[in-house]
Design a protein around this motif. Structure first.
Motif, short mmCIF file in Angstrom:
data_model
loop_
_atom_site.label_atom_id
_atom_site.label_comp_id
_atom_site.label_asym_id
_atom_site.label_seq_id
_atom_site.Cartn_x
_atom_site.Cartn_y
_atom_site.Cartn_z
N ARG A 125 -1.44 5.67 -5.75
CA ARG A 125 -2.87 5.82 -5.44
C ARG A 125 -3.21 7.30 -5.23
NH1 ARG A 125 -1.63 0.61 -3.57
NH2 ARG A 125 -3.32 -0.88 -3.76
N TYR A 134 -12.52 3.39 -6.56
CA TYR A 134 -11.43 2.68 -5.90
C TYR A 134 -10.11 3.15 -6.49
CZ TYR A 134 -8.24 -1.14 -4.87
OH TYR A 134 -7.16 -1.87 -4.47
N ARG A 137 -3.49 0.82 -7.68
CA ARG A 137 -2.08 1.10 -7.88
C ARG A 137 -1.86 1.62 -9.29
NH1 ARG A 137 3.35 -0.66 -7.12
NH2 ARG A 137 3.17 -1.44 -5.00
N ASN A 185 -2.91 -13.78 9.15
CA ASN A 185 -3.25 -12.35 9.13
C ASN A 185 -3.59 -11.77 7.76
OD1 ASN A 185 -2.65 -11.42 12.00
ND2 ASN A 185 -0.76 -12.50 11.46
N CYS A 186 -3.11 -12.37 6.71
CA CYS A 186 -3.21 -11.71 5.40
C CYS A 186 -3.96 -12.55 4.36
CB CYS A 186 -1.82 -11.40 4.83
SG CYS A 186 -0.59 -10.88 6.04
N CYS A 189 -7.69 -12.21 3.00
CA CYS A 189 -8.03 -11.20 2.00
C CYS A 189 -7.19 -11.32 0.73
CB CYS A 189 -7.84 -9.79 2.56
SG CYS A 189 -9.03 -9.37 3.83
N HIS A 190 -5.89 -11.50 0.89
CA HIS A 190 -5.01 -11.44 -0.29
C HIS A 190 -4.81 -12.80 -0.94
CE1 HIS A 190 -3.91 -7.22 0.08
NE2 HIS A 190 -3.81 -7.39 1.38
N PRO A 206 -5.78 -6.31 -3.47
CA PRO A 206 -4.91 -6.44 -4.63
C PRO A 206 -3.84 -7.51 -4.43
CG PRO A 206 -4.34 -4.49 -3.37
CD PRO A 206 -5.57 -5.06 -2.74
N LEU A 208 -0.03 -8.87 -4.17
CA LEU A 208 1.05 -8.25 -3.39
C LEU A 208 2.37 -8.25 -4.14
CD1 LEU A 208 0.20 -9.81 0.09
CD2 LEU A 208 -0.53 -7.63 -0.88
N GLU A 225 -7.66 1.63 3.11
CA GLU A 225 -9.05 1.21 2.86
C GLU A 225 -9.53 0.20 3.90
OE1 GLU A 225 -10.21 0.38 -1.16
OE2 GLU A 225 -10.62 2.53 -1.21
N SER A 226 -10.00 -0.97 3.44
CA SER A 226 -10.57 -1.92 4.40
C SER A 226 -9.53 -2.84 5.03
CB SER A 226 -11.66 -2.74 3.71
OG SER A 226 -11.17 -3.28 2.51
N MET A 227 -8.27 -2.62 4.73
CA MET A 227 -7.22 -3.43 5.37
C MET A 227 -7.02 -2.95 6.81
SD MET A 227 -3.39 -4.12 4.01
CE MET A 227 -2.03 -4.43 5.13
C1 HEC Z 1 -9.51 -7.36 5.58
C2 HEC Z 1 -8.76 -7.62 4.40
C3 HEC Z 1 -7.24 -7.43 4.42
C4 HEC Z 1 -6.33 -8.05 5.24
C5 HEC Z 1 -6.59 -9.00 6.38
C6 HEC Z 1 -5.03 -7.61 4.77
N1 HEC Z 1 -5.16 -6.75 3.72
FE1 HEC Z 1 -3.66 -5.89 2.68
N2 HEC Z 1 -5.01 -4.89 1.56
C7 HEC Z 1 -6.38 -4.98 1.66
C8 HEC Z 1 -7.00 -4.04 0.74
C9 HEC Z 1 -8.48 -3.82 0.55
C10 HEC Z 1 -5.95 -3.36 0.07
C11 HEC Z 1 -6.08 -2.27 -0.99
C12 HEC Z 1 -6.01 -0.92 -0.32
C13 HEC Z 1 -6.07 0.22 -1.30
O1 HEC Z 1 -6.06 -0.01 -2.50
O2 HEC Z 1 -6.09 1.38 -0.84
C14 HEC Z 1 -4.71 -3.95 0.59
C15 HEC Z 1 -3.45 -3.57 0.14
C16 HEC Z 1 -2.28 -4.18 0.54
C17 HEC Z 1 -0.99 -3.93 -0.03
C18 HEC Z 1 -0.70 -3.02 -1.23
C19 HEC Z 1 -0.55 -3.84 -2.50
C20 HEC Z 1 -0.20 -3.02 -3.68
O3 HEC Z 1 0.95 -3.05 -4.08
O4 HEC Z 1 -1.04 -2.35 -4.25
C21 HEC Z 1 -0.09 -4.68 0.65
C22 HEC Z 1 1.40 -4.76 0.40
C23 HEC Z 1 -0.82 -5.41 1.65
N3 HEC Z 1 -2.16 -5.09 1.56
C24 HEC Z 1 -0.24 -6.28 2.54
C25 HEC Z 1 -0.95 -6.97 3.53
C26 HEC Z 1 -0.32 -7.81 4.51
C27 HEC Z 1 1.16 -8.08 4.59
C28 HEC Z 1 -1.32 -8.30 5.30
C29 HEC Z 1 -1.18 -9.19 6.52
C30 HEC Z 1 -0.28 -8.74 7.54
C31 HEC Z 1 -2.58 -7.75 4.81
N4 HEC Z 1 -2.31 -6.94 3.73
C32 HEC Z 1 -3.82 -8.02 5.33
C33 HEC Z 1 -7.07 -5.84 2.49
C34 HEC Z 1 -6.50 -6.62 3.47
#
Ligand code: HEC
Ligand code: HEC
Length: 293
Positions: A125, A134, A137, A185-186, A189-190, A206, A208, A225-227
């Protein structure tokens, strides 16, 4: 005159005469030169093909080497310095000379920590290419070592969550907990299968499946970002590892098969042997060809 045109159309360009040493355009020397030129041309052509092939293989190897480098153990003062240099070349224009950020270009990195740097750089990124768009990856620009060096430098200035190290995946017994924690937790969104899902305002969470253990852990620590950031109060280290174990398990069971290059260790060694072997073979073939002319 006619001869000249003939010469040019045959070769497609006017060759460097000095290469053959001939300078007089007499009939006899011209014929001789013509045939010598033919041989030279063939050899030059073969050499060009060889170099092109070697360059292509080198580029291919570099691409693999970049994604499968062994992880470093600990960081030193030299790493911080090397990271500083990389930063000045690739990051300073957007994040500023003192990590203070530049309005309209990039945010401050003070306190971002090594984990954020590792996540952003290892998933390609960062360095960002455009502005505002945006950052998806993409193939990483830096190898594992350089990524660690950038992280070491930025961490040495501004502190923040460190690059995760050691074994980051829980064992099979943690899968049940991991699944439950993932859904809480995840999954919102995912998606429940981790394949990714659209968020509001045109953003996406995106899939995972491309992320390795370290990138997943770093994502949780840094909240890109919004994570949200999942600090150790929100999810303990063993809970994070359980989630990673769960994601990697559903990933494996959803894998359509084929060569998962990024998950095989010895492949980089095989490629070295392959590149060197084929390269050598080509040199031998060309040498035999040149001898028999
Ligand atoms: C509110 C929404 C949200 C939640 C809840 C969330 N994520 Fe995310 N996640 C995102 C966003 C948006 C991105 C992309 C960030 C970016 O591109 O900079 C992301 C990116 C990622 C990525 C990178 C994927 C890649 O290879 O490009 C991983 C791994 C990930 N999240 C794991 C998790 C895990 C594990 C959890 C739970 C513990 C979690 N996320 C919870 C929104 C969320
Ligand atoms: C073209 C401008 C640009 C360049 C070059 C660039 N960045 Fe960024 N960077 C951004 C922007 C914009 C964001 C915020 C948007 C985002 O997260 O996608 C960002 C976000 C980040 C973050 C996340 C910050 C946080 O608080 O989570 C890190 C870490 C980072 N960059 C590191 C780097 C590193 C290391 C380099 C050099 C290898 C680099 N960037 C090069 C523009 C840039």
């Amino acid at each position: 005159m006619n001869d000249d045109i003939d010469d040019e159309t045959e070769l497609g360009f006017e060759p460097a005469v000095s290469a053959t040493g001939a300078s007089e355009d007499t009939g006899a020397s011209r014929t001789r030169r013509r045939s010598r030129r033919g041989g030279l041309r063939r050899r030059l052509g073969a050499t060009a093909v060889l170099f092109a092939a070697l360059a292509a293989m080198g580029a291919g190897y570099a691409a693999f080497a970049g994604t499968s480098g062994a992880s470093s153990t600990g960081t030193s003062q030299e790493d911080v310095q090397a990271g500083h240099q990389l930063y000045q070349v690739s990051c300073i224009t957007c994040h500023g000379a003192n990590l203070e950020g530049i309005r309209g270009q990039g945010p401050t990195l003070i306190g971002a920590g090594g984990a954020a740097v590792y996540f952003q750089v290892s998933t390609g990124r960062m360095p960002a290419v455009g502005q505002g768009a945006y950052e998806a990856r993409k193939p990483a620009k830096f190898n594992e070592k350089q990524t660690e060096q950038l992280a070491a430098y930025i961490e040495s200035i501004g502190g923040g969550p460190q690059v995760p190290t050691g074994k980051l995946r829980g064992d099979d017994k943690s899968l049940g907990d991991g699944g439950a924690l993932f859904r809480i937790n995840c999954a919102s969104c995912h998606g429940t299968t981790g394949r990714g899902a659209p968020l509001s305002a045109g953003k996406i969470a995106p899939g995972l499946y491309d992320a390795n253990d370290k990138q997943m852990y770093a994502a949780m620590l840094s909240g890109p970002e919004s994570m949200p950031v999942f600090s150790n109060n929100a999810l303990t280290p063993s809970e994070k590892k359980a989630i990673i174990a769960y994601i990697q398990t559903i990933k494996a069971s959803n894998d359509p098969g084929g060569a998962g290059i990024d998950r095989i260790g010895p492949v980089s060694e095989a490629i070295v042997i392959w590149v060197a072997g084929i390269g050598l073979l080509m040199v031998v073939i060309l040498w035999i060809g040149a001898r028999s002319q």
